[in-house]
Design a protein around this motif. Sequence first.
Motif, PDB file in Angstrom:
ATOM      1  N   ALA A 120       0.838  -1.203   0.000  1.00 26.82           N
ATOM      2  CA  ALA A 120       0.000   0.000   0.000  1.00 26.82           C
ATOM      3  C   ALA A 120       0.873   1.255   0.000  1.00 26.82           C
ATOM      4  O   ALA A 120       0.589   2.232  -0.694  1.00 26.82           O
ATOM      5  N   LYS A 121       1.945   1.199   0.775  1.00 30.79           N
ATOM      6  CA  LYS A 121       2.857   2.344   0.861  1.00 30.79           C
ATOM      7  C   LYS A 121       3.477   2.636  -0.514  1.00 30.79           C
ATOM      8  O   LYS A 121       3.540   3.777  -0.963  1.00 30.79           O
ATOM      9  N   ALA A 178       2.285   1.707  -3.496  1.00 27.39           N
ATOM     10  CA  ALA A 178       1.257   2.145  -4.448  1.00 27.39           C
ATOM     11  C   ALA A 178       0.893   3.606  -4.201  1.00 27.39           C
ATOM     12  O   ALA A 178       0.730   4.385  -5.141  1.00 27.39           O
ATOM     13  N   THR A 179       0.784   3.975  -2.919  1.00 24.65           N
ATOM     14  CA  THR A 179       0.412   5.347  -2.568  1.00 24.65           C
ATOM     15  C   THR A 179       1.486   6.327  -3.034  1.00 24.65           C
ATOM     16  O   THR A 179       1.179   7.404  -3.549  1.00 24.65           O
ATOM     17  N   ALA A 180       2.745   5.937  -2.868  1.00 25.32           N
ATOM     18  CA  ALA A 180       3.850   6.812  -3.293  1.00 25.32           C
ATOM     19  C   ALA A 180       3.760   7.088  -4.800  1.00 25.32           C
ATOM     20  O   ALA A 180       4.014   8.205  -5.256  1.00 25.32           O
ATOM     21  N   LYS A 181       3.364   6.085  -5.564  1.00 20.20           N
ATOM     22  CA  LYS A 181       3.257   6.262  -7.021  1.00 20.20           C
ATOM     23  C   LYS A 181       2.192   7.281  -7.396  1.00 20.20           C
ATOM     24  O   LYS A 181       2.216   7.842  -8.477  1.00 20.20           O
ATOM     25  N   THR A 182       1.194   7.463  -6.505  1.00 13.04           N
ATOM     26  CA  THR A 182       0.116   8.416  -6.809  1.00 13.04           C
ATOM     27  C   THR A 182       0.364   9.782  -6.164  1.00 13.04           C
ATOM     28  O   THR A 182      -0.469  10.679  -6.290  1.00 13.04           O
ATOM     29  N   TYR A 183       1.467   9.916  -5.433  1.00 15.58           N
ATOM     30  CA  TYR A 183       1.827  11.178  -4.764  1.00 15.58           C
ATOM     31  C   TYR A 183       0.824  11.580  -3.684  1.00 15.58           C
ATOM     32  O   TYR A 183       0.721  12.745  -3.326  1.00 15.58           O
ATOM     33  N   HIS A 184       0.078  10.630  -3.165  1.00 14.32           N
ATOM     34  CA  HIS A 184      -0.827  10.902  -2.043  1.00 14.32           C
ATOM     35  C   HIS A 184      -0.054  10.704  -0.742  1.00 14.32           C
ATOM     36  O   HIS A 184       0.904   9.934  -0.702  1.00 14.32           O
ATOM     37  N   PRO A 185      -0.491  11.350   0.337  1.00 13.14           N
ATOM     38  CA  PRO A 185       0.118  11.031   1.635  1.00 13.14           C
ATOM     39  C   PRO A 185      -0.310   9.623   2.050  1.00 13.14           C
ATOM     40  O   PRO A 185      -1.406   9.186   1.699  1.00 13.14           O
ATOM     41  N   PHE A 186       0.558   8.942   2.771  1.00  9.17           N
ATOM     42  CA  PHE A 186       0.257   7.566   3.174  1.00  9.17           C
ATOM     43  C   PHE A 186      -0.250   7.510   4.609  1.00  9.17           C
ATOM     44  O   PHE A 186       0.281   8.172   5.501  1.00  9.17           O
ATOM     45  N   SER A 187      -1.275   6.716   4.829  1.00  8.92           N
ATOM     46  CA  SER A 187      -1.718   6.410   6.190  1.00  8.92           C
ATOM     47  C   SER A 187      -2.026   4.927   6.237  1.00  8.92           C
ATOM     48  O   SER A 187      -2.684   4.391   5.334  1.00  8.92           O
ATOM     49  N   ASN A 188      -1.545   4.284   7.273  1.00 12.02           N
ATOM     50  CA  ASN A 188      -1.832   2.855   7.438  1.00 12.02           C
ATOM     51  C   ASN A 188      -3.141   2.650   8.196  1.00 12.02           C
ATOM     52  O   ASN A 188      -3.587   1.526   8.371  1.00 12.02           O
ATOM     53  N   GLU A 189      -3.761   3.767   8.630  1.00  9.42           N
ATOM     54  CA  GLU A 189      -4.981   3.678   9.437  1.00  9.42           C
ATOM     55  C   GLU A 189      -6.244   3.841   8.602  1.00  9.42           C
ATOM     56  O   GLU A 189      -7.149   3.018   8.653  1.00  9.42           O
ATOM     57  N   PHE A 226     -10.500   3.359  -4.031  1.00 12.12           N
ATOM     58  CA  PHE A 226      -9.259   4.022  -3.638  1.00 12.12           C
ATOM     59  C   PHE A 226      -8.387   4.314  -4.855  1.00 12.12           C
ATOM     60  O   PHE A 226      -7.795   3.401  -5.444  1.00 12.12           O
ATOM     61  N   THR A 227      -8.295   5.600  -5.202  1.00 13.22           N
ATOM     62  CA  THR A 227      -7.427   6.009  -6.303  1.00 13.22           C
ATOM     63  C   THR A 227      -5.987   5.602  -5.999  1.00 13.22           C
ATOM     64  O   THR A 227      -5.225   5.234  -6.882  1.00 13.22           O
ATOM     65  N   THR A 228      -5.635   5.683  -4.737  1.00 15.92           N
ATOM     66  CA  THR A 228      -4.253   5.404  -4.329  1.00 15.92           C
ATOM     67  C   THR A 228      -3.874   3.931  -4.458  1.00 15.92           C
ATOM     68  O   THR A 228      -2.705   3.619  -4.675  1.00 15.92           O
ATOM     69  N   LEU A 229      -4.840   3.038  -4.293  1.00 14.73           N
ATOM     70  CA  LEU A 229      -4.484   1.618  -4.141  1.00 14.73           C
ATOM     71  C   LEU A 229      -5.000   0.693  -5.237  1.00 14.73           C
ATOM     72  O   LEU A 229      -4.327  -0.264  -5.618  1.00 14.73           O
ATOM     73  N   GLN A 230      -6.227   0.931  -5.698  1.00 13.09           N
ATOM     74  CA  GLN A 230      -6.860  -0.131  -6.485  1.00 13.09           C
ATOM     75  C   GLN A 230      -6.571  -0.096  -7.985  1.00 13.09           C
ATOM     76  O   GLN A 230      -6.909  -1.046  -8.675  1.00 13.09           O
ATOM     77  N   PHE A 231      -5.968   0.991  -8.499  1.00 13.65           N
ATOM     78  CA  PHE A 231      -5.484   0.913  -9.880  1.00 13.65           C
ATOM     79  C   PHE A 231      -4.216   0.054  -9.893  1.00 13.65           C
ATOM     80  O   PHE A 231      -3.986  -0.734 -10.794  1.00 13.65           O
ATOM     81  N   GLU A 232      -3.413   0.215  -8.857  1.00 19.07           N
ATOM     82  CA  GLU A 232      -2.170  -0.560  -8.719  1.00 19.07           C
ATOM     83  C   GLU A 232      -2.470  -1.995  -8.259  1.00 19.07           C
ATOM     84  O   GLU A 232      -1.782  -2.934  -8.634  1.00 19.07           O
ATOM     85  N   HIS A 233      -3.517  -2.119  -7.431  1.00 17.04           N
ATOM     86  CA  HIS A 233      -3.906  -3.445  -6.912  1.00 17.04           C
ATOM     87  C   HIS A 233      -5.400  -3.683  -7.136  1.00 17.04           C
ATOM     88  O   HIS A 233      -6.188  -3.699  -6.183  1.00 17.04           O
TER      89      HIS A 233
END
Length: 327
Positions: free
Chosen positions: A78-79, A81-92, A258-265
């Motif tokens: 997740a971290k 994938a999130t970095a690839k979208t330039y979003h801030p990461f939160s594990n929560e 999730f734009t941050t996660l589900q295009f990548e996963h």
Amino acid sequence: MKITKRSLLKSLVAVPALAAPALVLASAGKAISQTAMPGAQAPGFYRHRVGDIEVTALLDGFTDIPTSFIFGYDEAAAKEATAKTYHPFSNEAISIPVNAYVIKNGTDTILIDTGGITAFAPTLGKLTANMEAAGIKPEDITAILLTHLHPDHIGALVKEDGSKFFENATLTISEDEYNFMHNDDVRAATPEDFRPMIDAARAVLAPYADGQKMFTGEQELFAGVTSLPLPGHTAGQMGYIVSSNGESLLFWGDVLHFTTLQFEHPEWGIAFDLDVDLARETRLALLERVSTERMPIAGAHVDFPGIGYVEKSGDAYRYVPTPWMPV
Ligand SMILES: [Zn+2]
């Protein structure tokens, strides 16, 4: 699709404390002006054209979804994938927008989804204020299409007194989706705490019964507007393809959250999916299709305004927001 008690519970059990119908009824029509507030974001509307059809994206607000609701979630993946979208990461938890859309085809002014309710999340319920900011009055809406009947898509349908908020609009709805929510066996199999979600959906749809049209499968519902079944997230989730002058746009509802996660996963799902496997199947097939056809999409939970392209990227996909265009 076979709906089992287990799959239903799976979809409902993770829903945050759900609103009683009365709270749902209280959500519409509260104009909260965002334009004059210091520190506020720009007004939540965005105009886009599909040939001769005008599309207005409307932001209803946002909601935070705990990562524990994501099936397949892995912190390291997740971290990355999130970095690839330039979003801030939160594990929560991940903030996702709630988008709705108005389309004008020259004859009809059609609202696709109506946002959420403040009781579901206090950061929602701004659809009507943003509609006003976009110069669209509730009485201008002649038709309503819903992708599905979850609380973040049906919030503004009625006024506080329970009457139609969009008084000149008729409802055109997926028969499978309507029947599922009105099936008393489904309601009986639902834990008591979660029945208000079903009751609320029934309550906000009831005022639209007069003149309501139901449909199944792929059909041209209005000039240039065709339905596309996208089952899995709910029993009868529907997408809508708008086409004009050789251009098109697919409104895909909750194919992903999730734009941050589900295009990548794209194999990752969410606890709100009624049938996680079918939702994944639908998502994978659709991502393949829209990326191959270069068909832009509009997503209810894709980064606002939620309109963009899906590009193949290795074994997965990448979201490319639509370029700004003069309208
Ligand atoms: Zn949703």
